[in-house]
Design an enzyme around this catalytic site. Structure first.
Site, PDB file in Angstrom:
ATOM      1  N   PRO A   1     -12.303  -5.034 -13.093  1.00  0.00           N
ATOM      2  CA  PRO A   1     -11.604  -3.743 -13.210  1.00  0.00           C
ATOM      3  C   PRO A   1     -10.087  -3.918 -13.145  1.00  0.00           C
ATOM      4  O   PRO A   1      -9.594  -4.813 -12.441  1.00  0.00           O
ATOM      5  CB  PRO A   1     -12.110  -2.949 -11.999  1.00  0.00           C
ATOM      6  CG  PRO A   1     -13.377  -3.602 -11.595  1.00  0.00           C
ATOM      7  CD  PRO A   1     -13.235  -5.058 -11.953  1.00  0.00           C
ATOM      8  N   VAL A   2      -9.365  -3.053 -13.891  1.00  0.00           N
ATOM      9  CA  VAL A   2      -7.900  -3.150 -13.890  1.00  0.00           C
ATOM     10  C   VAL A   2      -7.316  -2.275 -12.782  1.00  0.00           C
ATOM     11  O   VAL A   2      -7.974  -1.352 -12.299  1.00  0.00           O
ATOM     12  CB  VAL A   2      -7.299  -2.750 -15.266  1.00  0.00           C
ATOM     13  CG1 VAL A   2      -7.779  -3.704 -16.343  1.00  0.00           C
ATOM     14  CG2 VAL A   2      -7.637  -1.323 -15.620  1.00  0.00           C
ATOM     15  N   ALA A   3      -6.089  -2.584 -12.372  1.00  0.00           N
ATOM     16  CA  ALA A   3      -5.378  -1.849 -11.302  1.00  0.00           C
ATOM     17  C   ALA A   3      -6.230  -1.754 -10.037  1.00  0.00           C
ATOM     18  O   ALA A   3      -6.276  -0.719  -9.371  1.00  0.00           O
ATOM     19  CB  ALA A   3      -4.963  -0.450 -11.785  1.00  0.00           C
TER      20      ALA A   3
ATOM     21  N   GLY B   1      -6.396  -4.594  -7.665  1.00  0.00           N
ATOM     22  CA  GLY B   1      -6.023  -5.584  -6.641  1.00  0.00           C
ATOM     23  C   GLY B   1      -6.887  -6.823  -6.710  1.00  0.00           C
ATOM     24  O   GLY B   1      -6.960  -7.610  -5.762  1.00  0.00           O
ATOM     25  N   LEU B   2      -7.543  -7.037  -7.856  1.00  0.00           N
ATOM     26  CA  LEU B   2      -8.426  -8.191  -8.039  1.00  0.00           C
ATOM     27  C   LEU B   2      -7.796  -9.253  -8.945  1.00  0.00           C
ATOM     28  O   LEU B   2      -8.397 -10.296  -9.201  1.00  0.00           O
ATOM     29  CB  LEU B   2      -9.777  -7.742  -8.626  1.00  0.00           C
ATOM     30  CG  LEU B   2     -10.554  -6.721  -7.770  1.00  0.00           C
ATOM     31  CD1 LEU B   2     -11.769  -6.189  -8.533  1.00  0.00           C
ATOM     32  CD2 LEU B   2     -10.991  -7.341  -6.443  1.00  0.00           C
TER      33      LEU B   2
ATOM     34  N   SER C   1      -3.875 -11.235 -14.170  1.00  0.00           N
ATOM     35  CA  SER C   1      -3.211 -12.476 -13.760  1.00  0.00           C
ATOM     36  C   SER C   1      -4.098 -13.679 -14.069  1.00  0.00           C
ATOM     37  O   SER C   1      -3.623 -14.713 -14.556  1.00  0.00           O
ATOM     38  CB  SER C   1      -2.913 -12.446 -12.252  1.00  0.00           C
ATOM     39  OG  SER C   1      -1.971 -11.451 -11.972  1.00  0.00           O
TER      40      SER C   1
ATOM     41  N   LYS D   1     -10.048 -12.345  -7.667  1.00  0.00           N
ATOM     42  CA  LYS D   1      -9.812 -12.806  -6.277  1.00  0.00           C
ATOM     43  C   LYS D   1      -9.867 -11.629  -5.325  1.00  0.00           C
ATOM     44  O   LYS D   1      -9.681 -10.473  -5.716  1.00  0.00           O
ATOM     45  CB  LYS D   1      -8.465 -13.518  -6.151  1.00  0.00           C
ATOM     46  CG  LYS D   1      -7.220 -12.695  -6.515  1.00  0.00           C
ATOM     47  CD  LYS D   1      -6.707 -11.758  -5.432  1.00  0.00           C
ATOM     48  CE  LYS D   1      -5.498 -10.957  -5.861  1.00  0.00           C
ATOM     49  NZ  LYS D   1      -5.233  -9.754  -5.058  1.00  0.00           N
TER      50      LYS D   1
ATOM     51  N   GLY E   1      -7.191  -9.427 -12.156  1.00  0.00           N
ATOM     52  CA  GLY E   1      -7.862  -9.753 -13.425  1.00  0.00           C
ATOM     53  C   GLY E   1      -6.877 -10.151 -14.515  1.00  0.00           C
ATOM     54  O   GLY E   1      -7.047 -11.189 -15.172  1.00  0.00           O
TER      55      GLY E   1
ATOM     56  N   ASP F   1       1.037 -13.509  -8.643  1.00  0.00           N
ATOM     57  CA  ASP F   1      -0.220 -14.106  -8.177  1.00  0.00           C
ATOM     58  C   ASP F   1      -0.949 -14.907  -9.264  1.00  0.00           C
ATOM     59  O   ASP F   1      -2.132 -15.209  -9.123  1.00  0.00           O
ATOM     60  CB  ASP F   1      -1.131 -13.069  -7.491  1.00  0.00           C
ATOM     61  CG  ASP F   1      -1.368 -11.844  -8.336  1.00  0.00           C
ATOM     62  OD1 ASP F   1      -1.033 -11.883  -9.530  1.00  0.00           O
ATOM     63  OD2 ASP F   1      -1.887 -10.854  -7.796  1.00  0.00           O
TER      64      ASP F   1
HETATM   65  O1  C5P Z   1       4.948 -10.188  -9.834  1.00  0.00           O
HETATM   66  P1  C5P Z   1       4.215  -9.001 -10.311  1.00  0.00           P
HETATM   67  O2  C5P Z   1       4.664  -8.532 -11.674  1.00  0.00           O
HETATM   68  O3  C5P Z   1       2.730  -9.155 -10.245  1.00  0.00           O
HETATM   69  O4  C5P Z   1       4.563  -7.826  -9.288  1.00  0.00           O
HETATM   70  C1  C5P Z   1       4.349  -6.459  -9.585  1.00  0.00           C
HETATM   71  C2  C5P Z   1       5.221  -5.606  -8.683  1.00  0.00           C
HETATM   72  O5  C5P Z   1       4.778  -5.702  -7.321  1.00  0.00           O
HETATM   73  C3  C5P Z   1       6.677  -6.054  -8.638  1.00  0.00           C
HETATM   74  O6  C5P Z   1       7.421  -5.401  -9.641  1.00  0.00           O
HETATM   75  C4  C5P Z   1       7.129  -5.630  -7.256  1.00  0.00           C
HETATM   76  O7  C5P Z   1       7.485  -4.261  -7.277  1.00  0.00           O
HETATM   77  C5  C5P Z   1       5.877  -5.743  -6.426  1.00  0.00           C
HETATM   78  N1  C5P Z   1       5.811  -6.995  -5.644  1.00  0.00           N
HETATM   79  C6  C5P Z   1       6.596  -7.143  -4.515  1.00  0.00           C
HETATM   80  N2  C5P Z   1       6.519  -8.300  -3.780  1.00  0.00           N
HETATM   81  C7  C5P Z   1       5.677  -9.292  -4.139  1.00  0.00           C
HETATM   82  C8  C5P Z   1       4.855  -9.149  -5.280  1.00  0.00           C
HETATM   83  C9  C5P Z   1       4.947  -7.996  -6.005  1.00  0.00           C
HETATM   84  O8  C5P Z   1       7.370  -6.235  -4.151  1.00  0.00           O
HETATM   85  N3  C5P Z   1       5.609 -10.386  -3.392  1.00  0.00           N
END
Ligand code: C5P
Length: 289
Positions: free
Chosen positions: A100-102, A104-105, A109, A17, A107, A142
């Protein structure tokens, strides 16, 4: 996601995404941030193949840098499904990584969402869309979006998903620099803005199929932090000012950057030009299911 049942296995393409809009509305007492984001799934996919085993769980991944153990979101989705269903049938999962990992896409998830959907089908669990989305939200903010593609506004910490009609197909070029970004690290540096930007105008433009207006309204509150943390993203943004495209932005918490083009041909030409510039991995994609 696209689900293809075959004679001895189930194959699922799990899309990535981009975020066309991402605004931070506040910081919550649980440490997460309250957000409002418009996400669109794109045709850059991982592929998961599920085969039944007599017992146990195996995960094989095409990318050696991606762990195959219990930390992998796919494995976490299998364990959660076993815990909630009581099903102990064996499963072998082959994951072909292209996203790609890390970056913001999302993957990882999307792979997790595909695993929940795949096991729901293979093990005939008959879980509803709501149940799948609720389980998904326990694994990551996400993940529920991937049950409401191609476009949705996600609120809360990302798990409250409202699907959006999309009046056009978007043509994009996505560039993932060599170094990624940790979502957690980006959120840790973030200041909650005093004044926020509404998602409504860009949502409306997307519904009308007005790609030009969508591209002029792109907004990502995380971008400034990510630019500071990763010089490769800053360099991409600097260069993007000269790209022939309708608009450009970083996706999610980065480090991937994307351009919206007015046609597939423009995206192909831009993609070809960027391929030769050693900026990272370049993908010519369109919005998808
Ligand atoms: O939910 P997820 O594990 O993908 O989130 C990764 C990290 O991103 C969380 O540990 C949090 O630090 C941060 N996050 C946040 N607010 C959100 C989504 C993620 O602070 N709405």
């Amino acid at each position: 996601m696209i689900v293809r049942p075959e004679s001895d296995r189930l194959v699922i393409d799990a899309p990535s995404k981009v975020n066309l809009h991402l605004e931070i509305l506040g910081k919550r007492s649980d440490g997460y941030h309250e957000l409002e984001t418009l996400m669109v799934s794109i045709s850059l996919c991982d592929t998961l193949e599920f085969r039944e085993l007599p017992s146990g769980t195996t995960l094989r991944c095409s990318d050696p840098s991606v762990g195959e153990g219990d930390d992998n979101l796919v494995m976490r989705a299998v364990h959660l499904t076993r815990q909630e269903s009581g099903c102990q049938r064996g499963i072998a999962i082959d994951l072909t990584k292209r996203i790609p990992v890390a970056a913001g896409l999302a993957g990882g998830s999307s792979d997790a969402a595909a695993t929940l959907a795949g096991l729901n089908q293979l093990w005939d669990l008959q879980w509803s869309h709501e149940r799948l989305a609720e389980l998904a939200s326990r694994l990551g903010s996400d993940i529920p979006f991937f049950f409401d593609t191609p476009a949705a506004i996600c609120r809360g910490r990302g798990e409250k998903v409202t699907p959006c009609p999309m009046g056009t197909t978007l043509h994009l070029v996505v560039i993932a620099p060599k170094s990624g970004l940790s979502t957690k690290a980006v959120y840790q540096q973030l200041q909650v803005p005093a004044v926020t930007t509404s998602v409504e105008p860009i949502r409306l433009a997307l519904e009308k199929g007005d790609a030009e207006t969508v591209a002029t309204m792109l907004h990502n509150r995380l971008e400034d932090v990510s630019l500071r943390l990763n010089p490769e993203v800053a360099e991409l943004k600097r260069r993007a000012a000269t790209w022939p495209c309708l608009g450009h932005l970083m996706s999610g918490s980065g480090s991937a950057y994307f351009a919206i083009c007015h046609s597939f041909e423009q995206a192909q030409d831009l993609g070809a030009a960027l391929q030769s510039q050693d900026l990272g991995s370049v993908f010519v994609v369109r919005s998808s299911h």
